[in-house]
Structure formats: C-alpha cells, structure tokens
Design a protein around this motif. Structure first.
Motif, PDB file in Angstrom:
ATOM      1  N   GLN A  34       0.810  -1.214   0.000  1.00 17.56           N
ATOM      2  CA  GLN A  34       0.000   0.000   0.000  1.00 17.56           C
ATOM      3  C   GLN A  34       0.848   1.271   0.000  1.00 17.56           C
ATOM      4  O   GLN A  34       0.448   2.279  -0.578  1.00 17.56           O
ATOM      5  N   ASN A  35       2.021   1.233   0.646  1.00 20.17           N
ATOM      6  CA  ASN A  35       2.874   2.418   0.714  1.00 20.17           C
ATOM      7  C   ASN A  35       3.478   2.774  -0.644  1.00 20.17           C
ATOM      8  O   ASN A  35       3.591   3.940  -0.992  1.00 20.17           O
ATOM      9  N   LEU A  36       3.899   1.750  -1.380  1.00 27.68           N
ATOM     10  CA  LEU A  36       4.551   1.986  -2.669  1.00 27.68           C
ATOM     11  C   LEU A  36       3.606   1.845  -3.852  1.00 27.68           C
ATOM     12  O   LEU A  36       3.949   2.209  -4.972  1.00 27.68           O
ATOM     13  N   ASN A  37       2.424   1.302  -3.609  1.00 29.22           N
ATOM     14  CA  ASN A  37       1.438   1.049  -4.657  1.00 29.22           C
ATOM     15  C   ASN A  37       2.015   0.143  -5.744  1.00 29.22           C
ATOM     16  O   ASN A  37       1.923   0.432  -6.937  1.00 29.22           O
ATOM     17  N   VAL A  38       2.645  -0.967  -5.307  1.00 30.66           N
ATOM     18  CA  VAL A  38       3.185  -1.979  -6.214  1.00 30.66           C
ATOM     19  C   VAL A  38       2.800  -3.360  -5.697  1.00 30.66           C
ATOM     20  O   VAL A  38       2.555  -3.537  -4.508  1.00 30.66           O
ATOM     21  N   HIS A  39       2.750  -4.331  -6.601  1.00 27.62           N
ATOM     22  CA  HIS A  39       2.616  -5.725  -6.193  1.00 27.62           C
ATOM     23  C   HIS A  39       4.024  -6.262  -5.952  1.00 27.62           C
ATOM     24  O   HIS A  39       4.950  -5.948  -6.704  1.00 27.62           O
ATOM     25  N   GLN A  40       4.163  -7.076  -4.906  1.00 30.52           N
ATOM     26  CA  GLN A  40       5.483  -7.569  -4.521  1.00 30.52           C
ATOM     27  C   GLN A  40       5.400  -9.047  -4.140  1.00 30.52           C
ATOM     28  O   GLN A  40       4.415  -9.491  -3.553  1.00 30.52           O
ATOM     29  N   THR A  55       2.385  -2.067 -30.061  1.00 33.48           N
ATOM     30  CA  THR A  55       3.505  -2.552 -30.858  1.00 33.48           C
ATOM     31  C   THR A  55       4.790  -2.662 -30.043  1.00 33.48           C
ATOM     32  O   THR A  55       5.852  -2.984 -30.576  1.00 33.48           O
ATOM     33  N   ARG A  56       4.683  -2.410 -28.734  1.00 40.24           N
ATOM     34  CA  ARG A  56       5.843  -2.513 -27.837  1.00 40.24           C
ATOM     35  C   ARG A  56       5.323  -2.389 -26.412  1.00 40.24           C
ATOM     36  O   ARG A  56       4.270  -1.821 -26.168  1.00 40.24           O
ATOM     37  N   VAL A  57       6.106  -2.891 -25.450  1.00 40.28           N
ATOM     38  CA  VAL A  57       5.738  -2.732 -24.047  1.00 40.28           C
ATOM     39  C   VAL A  57       6.987  -2.387 -23.247  1.00 40.28           C
ATOM     40  O   VAL A  57       8.083  -2.853 -23.551  1.00 40.28           O
ATOM     41  N   TRP A  58       6.782  -1.532 -22.246  1.00 44.55           N
ATOM     42  CA  TRP A  58       7.836  -1.148 -21.309  1.00 44.55           C
ATOM     43  C   TRP A  58       7.359  -1.509 -19.914  1.00 44.55           C
ATOM     44  O   TRP A  58       6.234  -1.182 -19.539  1.00 44.55           O
ATOM     45  N   PHE A  59       8.219  -2.176 -19.138  1.00 48.24           N
ATOM     46  CA  PHE A  59       7.882  -2.622 -17.784  1.00 48.24           C
ATOM     47  C   PHE A  59       8.679  -1.789 -16.780  1.00 48.24           C
ATOM     48  O   PHE A  59       9.903  -1.645 -16.905  1.00 48.24           O
ATOM     49  N   TYR A  60       7.969  -1.274 -15.763  1.00 45.11           N
ATOM     50  CA  TYR A  60       8.575  -0.417 -14.740  1.00 45.11           C
ATOM     51  C   TYR A  60       8.374  -0.995 -13.344  1.00 45.11           C
ATOM     52  O   TYR A  60       7.304  -1.520 -13.030  1.00 45.11           O
ATOM     53  N   ALA A  61       9.392  -0.864 -12.520  1.00 46.17           N
ATOM     54  CA  ALA A  61       9.309  -1.266 -11.113  1.00 46.17           C
ATOM     55  C   ALA A  61      10.457  -0.616 -10.358  1.00 46.17           C
ATOM     56  O   ALA A  61      11.333   0.016 -10.949  1.00 46.17           O
ATOM     57  N   ASP A  62      10.443  -0.810  -9.049  1.00 48.13           N
ATOM     58  CA  ASP A  62      11.519  -0.284  -8.222  1.00 48.13           C
ATOM     59  C   ASP A  62      12.744  -1.185  -8.306  1.00 48.13           C
ATOM     60  O   ASP A  62      12.637  -2.375  -8.603  1.00 48.13           O
ATOM     61  N   VAL A  63      13.903  -0.598  -8.016  1.00 46.21           N
ATOM     62  CA  VAL A  63      15.152  -1.357  -7.907  1.00 46.21           C
ATOM     63  C   VAL A  63      15.742  -1.072  -6.532  1.00 46.21           C
ATOM     64  O   VAL A  63      15.469  -0.032  -5.935  1.00 46.21           O
ATOM     65  N   SER A  64      16.536  -2.033  -6.020  1.00 48.57           N
ATOM     66  CA  SER A  64      17.178  -1.827  -4.717  1.00 48.57           C
ATOM     67  C   SER A  64      18.278  -2.861  -4.522  1.00 48.57           C
ATOM     68  O   SER A  64      18.359  -3.837  -5.271  1.00 48.57           O
ATOM     69  N   PRO A  65      19.109  -2.692  -3.472  1.00 44.65           N
ATOM     70  CA  PRO A  65      20.158  -3.667  -3.175  1.00 44.65           C
ATOM     71  C   PRO A  65      19.614  -5.020  -2.719  1.00 44.65           C
ATOM     72  O   PRO A  65      20.342  -6.001  -2.723  1.00 44.65           O
ATOM     73  N   ARG A  66      18.338  -5.089  -2.350  1.00 44.53           N
ATOM     74  CA  ARG A  66      17.730  -6.348  -1.899  1.00 44.53           C
ATOM     75  C   ARG A  66      17.145  -7.154  -3.047  1.00 44.53           C
ATOM     76  O   ARG A  66      16.863  -8.334  -2.896  1.00 44.53           O
ATOM     77  N   HIS A  67      16.916  -6.529  -4.176  1.00 42.24           N
ATOM     78  CA  HIS A  67      16.230  -7.177  -5.302  1.00 42.24           C
ATOM     79  C   HIS A  67      17.136  -8.158  -6.027  1.00 42.24           C
ATOM     80  O   HIS A  67      18.352  -8.127  -5.887  1.00 42.24           O
ATOM     81  N   ARG A  91      12.684   4.401  -7.290  1.00 46.14           N
ATOM     82  CA  ARG A  91      11.314   4.085  -7.719  1.00 46.14           C
ATOM     83  C   ARG A  91      11.171   4.144  -9.227  1.00 46.14           C
ATOM     84  O   ARG A  91      11.873   4.878  -9.906  1.00 46.14           O
ATOM     85  N   ARG A  92      10.231   3.377  -9.735  1.00 49.65           N
ATOM     86  CA  ARG A  92       9.715   3.463 -11.105  1.00 49.65           C
ATOM     87  C   ARG A  92      10.801   3.498 -12.183  1.00 49.65           C
ATOM     88  O   ARG A  92      10.837   4.410 -13.011  1.00 49.65           O
TER      89      ARG A  92
END
Length: 125
Positions: A34-40, A55-67, A91-92
């Motif tokens: 709920q805080n980040l509004n992402v599925h995890q 005709t194309r797709v781009w995927f966005y998500a957070d990155v971190s040292p834990r991922h 983020r994003r």
C-alpha cells in the motif's frame, strides 16, 4: 538507452492494480504494498502476466540492493533474464523493453527468479 527504446507518442499506462490486464500467480505469493502502490513477491517462480494492445511494451518497477533476478518474455517468445538489483533504492525504473511487435493484443510474461529477494511490479506502458 536510446530514445527509440523509451515510450513516446500515444502511450497508455496500465497500473498493476488493473485486474483486467494483470494476473498474479499464485495469488497467495503476491501482496499489494500500500505504501509503494506496487505488487510484490518474495517467492521464486511467482509469475505475472499483463495483457496489452500495441507494438511494444515497457515494464517499470523499483530497484534496490535487496532485489534479484526476473525473466521477461512477450507472447510465446523466448524469456530473457534481467535484474532489478541496484546499489540504491530507486522508484519506477524502466526494467524491460520488448522488441517491436506486430500491432494488436499481446501478453507480457514476468517471473521472479530469486528466492527471498523482492520482485515488484509497478506498471507497464
């Protein structure tokens, strides 16, 4: 990344909360942050599909040292492995860009590959 690899023109954002477009499996492996509004998920092999038109797709998500690692593929194409690891939490971030596709409906397939490491889904464009 060249400007040809980033969204431009008529781009539609589809949020991970759009149940008509996104399917998370197994359902109990995913939670909505709920805080980040992402599925995890922290589960290896947890997957998500996203139906989109274009005709194309781009995927966005957070990155971190834990991922960790994830795979991505479109339709029945081969899956490639990518990382959402980074030295800092940001983020994003654009994590995957599909190759050019024929116009029409397609399915993006994503899979978490690292047990115990968070994999997040924010949105596609």
């Amino acid at each position: 990344m060249s400007s040809a690899d980033t969204p431009s023109g008529s781009v539609v954002r589809i949020e991970d909360s759009d149940a008509k477009s996104f399917t998370f499996l197994p359902d109990d492996a995913w939670k909505l942050d709920q805080n980040l509004n992402v599925h995890q998920t922290f589960a290896q092999n947890a997957s998500v599909t996203a139906v989109f038109n274009g005709t194309r797709v781009w995927f966005y998500a957070d990155v971190s040292p834990r991922h960790g690692l994830f795979s991505a593929a479109v339709d029945a194409g081969p899956a490639a492995v990518f990382s959402s690891w980074a030295t800092d939490w940001v983020r994003r971030q654009l994590l995957y860009t599909s190759p050019p596709l024929d116009p029409g409906q397609h399915i993006l397939h994503l899979r978490s590959l690292t047990e115990g490491a968070p994999f997040e889904v924010d949105f596609i464009e």
